[in-house]
Every structure is written in C-alpha cells, then in structure tokens.
Design a protein around this motif. Sequence first.
Motif, PDB file in Angstrom:
ATOM      1  N   ASP A  70      -7.547 -43.749  26.644  1.00 21.58           N
ATOM      2  CA  ASP A  70      -8.534 -43.673  25.563  1.00 21.58           C
ATOM      3  C   ASP A  70      -9.320 -42.366  25.636  1.00 21.58           C
ATOM      4  O   ASP A  70      -9.609 -41.739  24.605  1.00 21.58           O
ATOM      5  N   ILE A  71      -9.682 -41.959  26.846  1.00 22.79           N
ATOM      6  CA  ILE A  71     -10.438 -40.705  27.023  1.00 22.79           C
ATOM      7  C   ILE A  71      -9.617 -39.517  26.541  1.00 22.79           C
ATOM      8  O   ILE A  71     -10.132 -38.614  25.863  1.00 22.79           O
ATOM      9  N   LYS A  72      -8.347 -39.510  26.878  1.00 19.27           N
ATOM     10  CA  LYS A  72      -7.498 -38.397  26.441  1.00 19.27           C
ATOM     11  C   LYS A  72      -7.412 -38.366  24.916  1.00 19.27           C
ATOM     12  O   LYS A  72      -7.414 -37.303  24.290  1.00 19.27           O
ATOM     13  N   ALA A  73      -7.356 -39.547  24.308  1.00 20.01           N
ATOM     14  CA  ALA A  73      -7.332 -39.603  22.841  1.00 20.01           C
ATOM     15  C   ALA A  73      -8.659 -39.119  22.259  1.00 20.01           C
ATOM     16  O   ALA A  73      -8.690 -38.387  21.249  1.00 20.01           O
ATOM     17  N   ALA A 137     -19.163 -34.447  28.656  1.00 14.74           N
ATOM     18  CA  ALA A 137     -19.131 -35.841  29.079  1.00 14.74           C
ATOM     19  C   ALA A 137     -17.706 -36.379  29.089  1.00 14.74           C
ATOM     20  O   ALA A 137     -17.285 -37.095  30.023  1.00 14.74           O
ATOM     21  N   LEU A 138     -16.924 -36.036  28.055  1.00 13.61           N
ATOM     22  CA  LEU A 138     -15.548 -36.497  28.000  1.00 13.61           C
ATOM     23  C   LEU A 138     -14.713 -35.918  29.132  1.00 13.61           C
ATOM     24  O   LEU A 138     -13.913 -36.622  29.765  1.00 13.61           O
ATOM     25  N   GLU A 139     -14.892 -34.626  29.384  1.00 16.53           N
ATOM     26  CA  GLU A 139     -14.123 -33.995  30.460  1.00 16.53           C
ATOM     27  C   GLU A 139     -14.527 -34.548  31.814  1.00 16.53           C
ATOM     28  O   GLU A 139     -13.680 -34.765  32.691  1.00 16.53           O
ATOM     29  N   ARG A 140     -15.835 -34.777  31.983  1.00 16.66           N
ATOM     30  CA  ARG A 140     -16.302 -35.348  33.252  1.00 16.66           C
ATOM     31  C   ARG A 140     -15.739 -36.764  33.451  1.00 16.66           C
ATOM     32  O   ARG A 140     -15.256 -37.127  34.534  1.00 16.66           O
ATOM     33  N   THR A 141     -15.797 -37.539  32.388  1.00 10.72           N
ATOM     34  CA  THR A 141     -15.269 -38.907  32.470  1.00 10.72           C
ATOM     35  C   THR A 141     -13.770 -38.907  32.713  1.00 10.72           C
ATOM     36  O   THR A 141     -13.231 -39.730  33.477  1.00 10.72           O
ATOM     37  N   GLU A 142     -13.073 -37.960  32.050  1.00  9.84           N
ATOM     38  CA  GLU A 142     -11.638 -37.858  32.259  1.00  9.84           C
ATOM     39  C   GLU A 142     -11.317 -37.568  33.717  1.00  9.84           C
ATOM     40  O   GLU A 142     -10.410 -38.181  34.319  1.00  9.84           O
ATOM     41  N   LYS A 143     -12.074 -36.666  34.288  1.00  2.00           N
ATOM     42  CA  LYS A 143     -11.857 -36.317  35.691  1.00  2.00           C
ATOM     43  C   LYS A 143     -12.110 -37.525  36.597  1.00  2.00           C
ATOM     44  O   LYS A 143     -11.350 -37.790  37.541  1.00  2.00           O
ATOM     45  N   GLN A 144     -13.183 -38.252  36.301  1.00  2.00           N
ATOM     46  CA  GLN A 144     -13.511 -39.423  37.100  1.00  2.00           C
ATOM     47  C   GLN A 144     -12.437 -40.498  36.972  1.00  2.00           C
ATOM     48  O   GLN A 144     -12.001 -41.089  37.967  1.00  2.00           O
ATOM     49  N   SER A 147      -9.388 -39.589  38.842  1.00  2.00           N
ATOM     50  CA  SER A 147      -9.555 -39.889  40.274  1.00  2.00           C
ATOM     51  C   SER A 147      -9.375 -41.382  40.518  1.00  2.00           C
ATOM     52  O   SER A 147      -8.687 -41.806  41.473  1.00  2.00           O
ATOM     53  N   ILE A 148      -9.992 -42.190  39.641  1.00  2.00           N
ATOM     54  CA  ILE A 148      -9.856 -43.648  39.778  1.00  2.00           C
ATOM     55  C   ILE A 148      -8.405 -44.073  39.571  1.00  2.00           C
ATOM     56  O   ILE A 148      -7.886 -44.947  40.278  1.00  2.00           O
ATOM     57  N   ASP A 149      -7.730 -43.442  38.633  1.00  2.00           N
ATOM     58  CA  ASP A 149      -6.332 -43.780  38.365  1.00  2.00           C
ATOM     59  C   ASP A 149      -5.457 -43.470  39.573  1.00  2.00           C
ATOM     60  O   ASP A 149      -4.557 -44.250  39.917  1.00  2.00           O
ATOM     61  N   GLU A 150      -5.733 -42.326  40.195  1.00  2.00           N
ATOM     62  CA  GLU A 150      -4.974 -41.981  41.395  1.00  2.00           C
ATOM     63  C   GLU A 150      -5.230 -42.998  42.503  1.00  2.00           C
ATOM     64  O   GLU A 150      -4.312 -43.395  43.230  1.00  2.00           O
ATOM     65  N   LEU A 151      -6.501 -43.412  42.616  1.00  2.00           N
ATOM     66  CA  LEU A 151      -6.832 -44.421  43.623  1.00  2.00           C
ATOM     67  C   LEU A 151      -6.180 -45.755  43.290  1.00  2.00           C
ATOM     68  O   LEU A 151      -5.697 -46.474  44.179  1.00  2.00           O
ATOM     69  N   TYR A 152      -6.177 -46.111  42.008  1.00  2.00           N
ATOM     70  CA  TYR A 152      -5.506 -47.343  41.591  1.00  2.00           C
ATOM     71  C   TYR A 152      -4.025 -47.308  41.966  1.00  2.00           C
ATOM     72  O   TYR A 152      -3.458 -48.303  42.460  1.00  2.00           O
ATOM     73  N   SER A 222     -21.509 -44.426  41.036  1.00  2.00           N
ATOM     74  CA  SER A 222     -22.208 -43.137  41.097  1.00  2.00           C
ATOM     75  C   SER A 222     -22.263 -42.463  39.727  1.00  2.00           C
ATOM     76  O   SER A 222     -23.265 -41.823  39.379  1.00  2.00           O
ATOM     77  N   TYR A 223     -21.202 -42.583  38.957  1.00  2.00           N
ATOM     78  CA  TYR A 223     -21.142 -41.886  37.687  1.00  2.00           C
ATOM     79  C   TYR A 223     -21.301 -42.804  36.485  1.00  2.00           C
ATOM     80  O   TYR A 223     -21.110 -42.372  35.344  1.00  2.00           O
ATOM     81  N   GLY A 224     -21.615 -44.058  36.759  1.00  2.00           N
ATOM     82  CA  GLY A 224     -21.869 -44.979  35.656  1.00  2.00           C
ATOM     83  C   GLY A 224     -20.646 -45.296  34.849  1.00  2.00           C
ATOM     84  O   GLY A 224     -20.730 -45.563  33.653  1.00  2.00           O
TER      85      GLY A 224
END
Length: 528
Positions: A70-73, A137-144, A147-152, A222-224
Amino acid sequence: MVSDINNSWHSLEHAEKGYEEWLLNEIRRLERLDHLAEKFRQKATIHEAWTEGNEATLTKKDYETATLSDIKALLRKHEAFESDLAAHQDRVEQIAAIAQELNELDYYDSPSVNARCEKICNQWDVLGSLTQSRREALERTEKQLESIDELYLEYAKRAAPFNNWMEGAMEDLQDMFIVHTVEETQSLISAHEQFKATLPEADSERQAILGIHNEVQKIAQSYGVSLSIINPYSTISAEEIRAKWDKVKQLVPQRDQALQEEAARQHSNERLRRQFASQANVIGPWIQNKMQEIGHSSVEMSGPLEDQMNQLKQYEHVIVAYKPNIDKLEGDHQMIQESLIFDNKHTNYTMEHIRVGWELLLTTIARTMNEIETQILTRDAKGISQEQMNEFRSSFNHFDRKKKSGMETDDFRACLISMGYDLGEVEFARIMTLVDPNGTGVVSFQSFIDFMTRETADTDTADQVVASFRILAADKPYILVDELRRELPPEQAEYCIMRMPAYTGPGQQPGALDYTCFSTALYGESDL
C-alpha cells in the motif's frame, strides 16, 4: 485680439485633442483592467478548484495503517501529484503577475485581488510544504515497513523449521514405548538424554525467533507504525511458539519419570528372570538326572526285588522331598506372569518344561515301583526264584539294545532264537499276540517274564493265575478295570481288559471283570 482668439482657439483645440487622447487611453486602460480582472478571476477560480481537498489529502495519515505494498502505491500516487503540482506552478505565477499588473494599472478592486492572490500564494506554499512532508513520511514509513518485512521474512524462515521440530519433539515425548529388557529401556533413556542435550540450542533458536518478533514490535512502537496486519510469510505466531515450547518443557520431565519408572520395572523383571533361571537351571537337570537314574536302575536292577523296591522307595522319598523347590519355582513363575514377562534369556527351561518333567518323573517312579510290585506278585504266584528273575533281567537287558526298557520285535526274535526256538512267521506272530497284545512293536519286561515263566514253569496252572488275580483284587471274586491298570503294566492291563469277560456272579459291580473265567480260558487255549 484676433491673435489672442486664435491662440486661445489653438489652445482649446490642443486641449480638446489632449483630452480626447486621454479618454482613448483611459478607455484602453479600463478595457485592459477588465480583461486582466476577468483573467485573474478565471485562473484563480480554476486554481482554487484544483487545490480544493488537496490539503486534506496531503495531511491524511493513511500510511500509518498501510501495508508495504500500500505504501508503494501511495508513493507512486504522490509522485503523480507532485508532477501535477509542478505543472500548476506556472498558473500560480501567472495569477501573481496578473495581480501585480492590476495593481500597476491602479485597478479599483485591487484590495480584493491582492487578498485573493495572497491567499492563493499562501495556500500554494502550504501545499508545497505538505507535499514535501507527506513524501518524507511515506518514504520513512516505506523504509520502516521494509525493515519490518525483512524481519517478517527472517521470522518465517526460522519459525517454520523450529515449529516442526517442536511438534516432532512433542510427538516423540508423548509416544508410547513397549520394551521387554533393561537394554531396550536404557537405549530409550540414552536417546532421551541426547534429546535433552539439544534443548539449550533449541532454546537459543527460540529466543532468536522471539527476538525478531520483539524487534518488529520495537520498530512499530518507536515510529508509531500500526501492526494491525499479520506476518504475510508465516501463520505461526509468537504466542504459538511460546505455548508449544512450554508444552515441550512440561513433557520432558514427564518423559524422564516414565522412563525411570520403566527402567525400575525392567530391573525388577530382570531380577525375576535371574531368580527363576537360577532355580530352573538346577531343577531341570536334577529332574533329568533322576529320570536317568531311575531308568538305569530299572534296566540294571539286580538282587532281590524287595531290595529294588526299597531303592525305588528311597528315590520316591527324595523326589517327594524335592517338591518344595517346584512349589517355590511355581511362585516365581506366578510373579513372572503377573509382570507380563514373556522371555528369559538366562535359561532354556520354561515352567511348562519343568511341570512336564516333574509329572513324568512322578509317573516314571510310580510305574517302575508298580512294575516291581507286579514282578513280586508274579514271582510269588508262580514260584520263581530270585536267580531266575536275575537271569530273566540279564537276558532282557542284553537284547534291549536301545536300553528303553522294552525289546523291539527284532530284538525279541533274536532273544527267542538264542534260547533255541525254531520260529516260523506264523508261530512268531502268535507269540507276539501274547507278549504285545496291543501291537505296539515293543515287548516289556513284565510281558517277557510272563512269557518266560509260562515257558519254564511246568507247574503253572489256571489256579495259580486265579490266585494271583485274587491277590490283586483283594480277595474279591472279580477285579475292576482301575485295579488292573493300577497293578499291572499298561500292556498287560489292556490285554486283560480286552479279553476278560464281565463278571456276573454275586456282588457284581459296574465294570467288574471275571478273572477266573479268563484264567481258565487262557490256559485252555494255550499250548505254552
């Protein structure tokens, strides 16, 4: 005067011409102002219509609950908006230029134009700022989320095999085991100890997997970032891993206890096996030795029959005195059965073997004693000397080549030939019907004695045989089947039972046999 008038007229004409030019210029200015004002209103209206709702869109925080896709879209959509925003930059500049020109042309409604222009410019600045903020905000969220996706993904790669390991461990820990020896139990205990040795490594893996889960939670906190979505790569939750691990830790000591209890039971079973085997390995050979001793004694007997009977009674006393050992072995066997022990590598003897051997020993000693008693009765009834009995025994043993207390047909034929008999097949067959009435192919010692006494004792009469039967019948005028089978060897007993007529005299009982008629008929039919 005229010149003054002319001058004045020229001045008036000049003034009129100047006024006319001013009017024309004013008309042009007013036309220009009207055109610019209309152009300003049109562009401002179009711009304001375009900007309507954009500020609300740019301030939305829809990315907080969005997935990575969704973020990428949203980023692609925002890039399209930025392109559109850049395209509207010229319109804003044109609106500002028109307003500036209106001011320069001294437009009568300049305050209204300036206010509207200022609002548009201010809104434009706000849109630019909001656009930049949303992109960040979108780029920051995408990065987060990346990271979460990699951890998943890492979580899924490690959780799946670990979950399989825990399920296999739980299945093994709850698996029923059936063992029959201490060695088999020890093998299970060793395998369980090896499994327990892997638990620290498994616990480290569990902590690493849960650490990945905790890292995801930490990033989100941390990033909400909202984690309303589940791991797209795995259906195994951290709670499930914790619950299964707790179950494994609960099952391990239970398995320990079950294996220790089984080990104790198998050690107890082993003690029972050894205890039984230690006795059976003594009792079994003892029974075999006694059987051999009785067999040898029955073949090699010499001396008076009374001495032989005393010797057999001593054997009988020893055998009866040995009975407590059999009873104790029966008790151990009962405990073995109750413990569901089905094999014993420490002995080749089973309780059934011991029972059969013991019963055979009792039967053999009883039969041998009965044979001696019958021989005594025969000797006394027919007046046979001890020397004759010894000779009979010596001859019988000599031709009993297999030493089985019975001469086979060929042995008996050889014995008769050695005594001078000239036998044809018919005559030998007749003799065999006398000594082997049941057709077993074996001549017992008692049958041999009966034959020899009838051959050698000229004084044998039917009265002597009747007297012998009367002794066996306890002075009754008849004899019962059970008495014949108890007092005579099996072959002779069956011979008599088959040929004795039923007793019909006084005091008759069911199954009573007439031994008087039998003896008279026997001697009347025989030429021996």
